[in-house]
Design an enzyme around this catalytic site. Sequence first.
Site, PDB file in Angstrom:
ATOM      1  N   GLY A  18      -1.486  32.896  69.690  1.00 17.93           N
ATOM      2  CA  GLY A  18      -2.159  34.494  69.680  1.00 17.93           C
ATOM      3  C   GLY A  18      -1.838  35.369  69.849  1.00 17.93           C
ATOM      4  O   GLY A  18      -2.449  36.644  69.862  1.00 17.93           O
ATOM      5  N   GLY A  20       0.340  36.875  67.629  1.00 18.65           N
ATOM      6  CA  GLY A  20       0.224  37.658  66.344  1.00 18.65           C
ATOM      7  C   GLY A  20       1.581  37.211  64.961  1.00 18.65           C
ATOM      8  O   GLY A  20       1.451  37.685  64.307  1.00 18.65           O
ATOM      9  N   LYS A  21       1.355  35.850  65.285  1.00 20.28           N
ATOM     10  CA  LYS A  21       3.206  35.664  64.411  1.00 20.28           C
ATOM     11  C   LYS A  21       2.374  35.014  62.929  1.00 20.28           C
ATOM     12  O   LYS A  21       2.898  35.687  61.945  1.00 20.28           O
ATOM     13  CB  LYS A  21       2.763  34.119  65.189  1.00 20.28           C
ATOM     14  CG  LYS A  21       3.732  33.451  66.271  1.00 20.28           C
ATOM     15  CD  LYS A  21       4.043  32.643  66.741  1.00 20.28           C
ATOM     16  CE  LYS A  21       3.205  31.787  67.197  1.00 20.28           C
ATOM     17  NZ  LYS A  21       2.140  31.965  67.806  1.00 20.28           N
ATOM     18  N   THR A  22       1.527  34.903  62.803  1.00 15.84           N
ATOM     19  CA  THR A  22       0.402  34.802  61.502  1.00 15.84           C
ATOM     20  C   THR A  22       0.708  35.604  60.669  1.00 15.84           C
ATOM     21  O   THR A  22       0.721  35.622  59.512  1.00 15.84           O
ATOM     22  CB  THR A  22      -0.130  33.689  61.067  1.00 15.84           C
ATOM     23  OG1 THR A  22       0.188  32.368  62.202  1.00 15.84           O
ATOM     24  CG2 THR A  22      -0.807  33.509  59.893  1.00 15.84           C
ATOM     25  N   SER A  23       0.009  37.147  61.720  1.00 12.66           N
ATOM     26  CA  SER A  23      -0.763  38.572  60.590  1.00 12.66           C
ATOM     27  C   SER A  23       0.531  39.386  60.502  1.00 12.66           C
ATOM     28  O   SER A  23       0.795  39.632  59.430  1.00 12.66           O
ATOM     29  CB  SER A  23      -1.247  39.323  61.683  1.00 12.66           C
ATOM     30  OG  SER A  23      -2.507  38.558  62.403  1.00 12.66           O
ATOM     31  N   ASP A  45       3.276  24.854  62.134  1.00 12.98           N
ATOM     32  CA  ASP A  45       1.985  24.930  62.704  1.00 12.98           C
ATOM     33  C   ASP A  45       0.913  24.220  62.177  1.00 12.98           C
ATOM     34  O   ASP A  45       0.245  24.113  60.970  1.00 12.98           O
ATOM     35  CB  ASP A  45       1.233  26.485  63.048  1.00 12.98           C
ATOM     36  CG  ASP A  45       0.572  26.376  63.816  1.00 12.98           C
ATOM     37  OD1 ASP A  45       0.381  24.928  64.430  1.00 12.98           O
ATOM     38  OD2 ASP A  45       0.172  27.418  64.548  1.00 12.98           O
ATOM     39  N   THR A 501     -10.290  33.616  63.097  1.00 12.01           N
ATOM     40  CA  THR A 501      -9.247  32.409  62.839  1.00 12.01           C
ATOM     41  C   THR A 501      -9.337  31.658  63.801  1.00 12.01           C
ATOM     42  O   THR A 501      -9.726  30.570  64.553  1.00 12.01           O
ATOM     43  CB  THR A 501      -7.352  33.317  63.371  1.00 12.01           C
ATOM     44  OG1 THR A 501      -7.670  33.448  61.317  1.00 12.01           O
ATOM     45  CG2 THR A 501      -6.688  32.254  62.745  1.00 12.01           C
TER      46      THR A 501
END
Length: 591
Positions: A18, A20-23, A45, A501
Amino acid sequence: MTLPAVTTRHLFFTGKGGVGKTSLACATALQLAEKGKTVLLVSTDPASNLDEVLETRLSGQPTPVAQVPNLHALNIDPALAAAAYRERMVSPYRGVLPGAAIRRMEEQFSGGCTVEIAAFDAFADLLGGSTTAREYDHVIFDTAPTGHTLRLLTLPSAWSNFLSTYTSGNSCLGPLAGLEQNRQLYAAAVAALTSHDRTTVVLVTRPEASAFREAERTRIELADLGVRNLVLAVNGVFKSASPDDDIARAMEEQQATAIKAMPPGLAALPRSETGFIPKGLVGLGALRAYLHPEQISAPRTDTALSMKLPGGLLPLIDVLEKAGHGLVMTMGKGGVGKTTVAAAIALELAQRGHAVLLSTTDPAAHVAWTLQECLPGLRVSRIDPELEVNRYRDEVLGKAGAQLDAQGKAMLEEDLRSPCTEEIAIFRAFARTVDEARDSFVILDTAPTGHTILLMDSAEAYHRDVMRTQGDMPEAVRQLLPRLRDPQFTHVIIVTLAEATPVHEAERLQADLRRAQIEPYAWVIDQSLLASGTRDPALAERGQYEIPYIERVVKQNANRAVLLPWQAHAPVGLRGLEELARGHQRAKQSS
């Protein structure tokens, strides 16, 4: 407010769920692609949402991202990787061995170990210099939450060491040739990970004490692996425009305090900071608006709430209490508040006089820190991988080793050094913990979604094995899946945030659970700014953004729904958890 600087070919984005790695990984990939660099963005992931963020349907092969020249992306799907790995190992023997032998081989390659090593093979292939990866200027890995990622990053060394000492010819994954042929690949993956010139690991964190603590733990463990080219990305830094708003002031003060108290090892790293984004970064339009705010403005739309906001945790706990015992499992995407909700439920039941065990299957294990204080009747534990591996090895050697000669015992000891032993040991510890819910309350804070689904898959695989062989299985393992499926014994609580998400991932989690014949009991929507009553412009805009997701959960997904407001006091310790469980400040609803 900037993205992390890119100075190496490989970038890993890792951190607590949560944060913000993907962002940040997607924004960095898009920025590089806009500069003319060819980029491959890879998700490791098991619960990846790259498809949603990039608005592109992805597979296990590089797929062009729509309307973004130079950018390709792929998901390493553990189940598909395992199927491909199984077929690669079995296919040479089809038509050579009898059908019964082929079926036994297929069964041997159907466990959780195969899923793990197959996903790792795909990851190591990209990192170790595969033909696919060589075509790109940069390969960016958007990883699973920290505990799962650390497990992944230790596997190159673990399997390399295992292969260098393994002599018997068969492993827990079948013929050793299937692993031996990848020895050079694993060595290349180790070399790439530890190369200062080739790989940078971006430790993504929120400006929160728990996220900084996990980032520091990750920094230390990566250093032990020889991975030292690290940078820190602090994401979601909030600057209040409303000093008179209690929620805005509390958020800014909490963040400033956490940043000031950052562990010295983290503070010494090169650092980037990105600001609070009310609408999140889902979709190419949002990513472009973030990268080019002077050129593109994200549209603002005000949504009217068409329903009454759900209530708090107390009515849910009242129902759970009636049985006097049982298992409560909190599940969801990393960072949505599973640990906090689990601790609040455990604390409330203990204060009502019940015997309660609060435990976790999450490698990051924050339950003790969240609770902070002792309470009569409340025990706190975690499933410790190292402890469980040692316990399992001793048990196997004690039972099976006594009947073996010296050579046989040496082969058994060798097999137990396999990294797969950890997966089996943790699963058995999970079953043992669930068994305690026969006569007390067990509140189990699970690992982030993808890791938990793999655990559920293991439960089904073990159950099939028990039913087929009736072998020497502990009673807790035999009873595990029936207990998880029993709605009188197990109550699964899906925790989410009112964002795209987390809600979509929670929906996929619910579908996976239902396929396993486990019906979720309730949904908890945590950290709602809409329910907090804030009037700060940025935070109120985020509250408006929450409305369609709250309504989606309540109207389409949940049998029972709970909405918890963002807390002005951090929900840790007895005071914070009591406030979370018992207090529910409602926002004024606009029409």
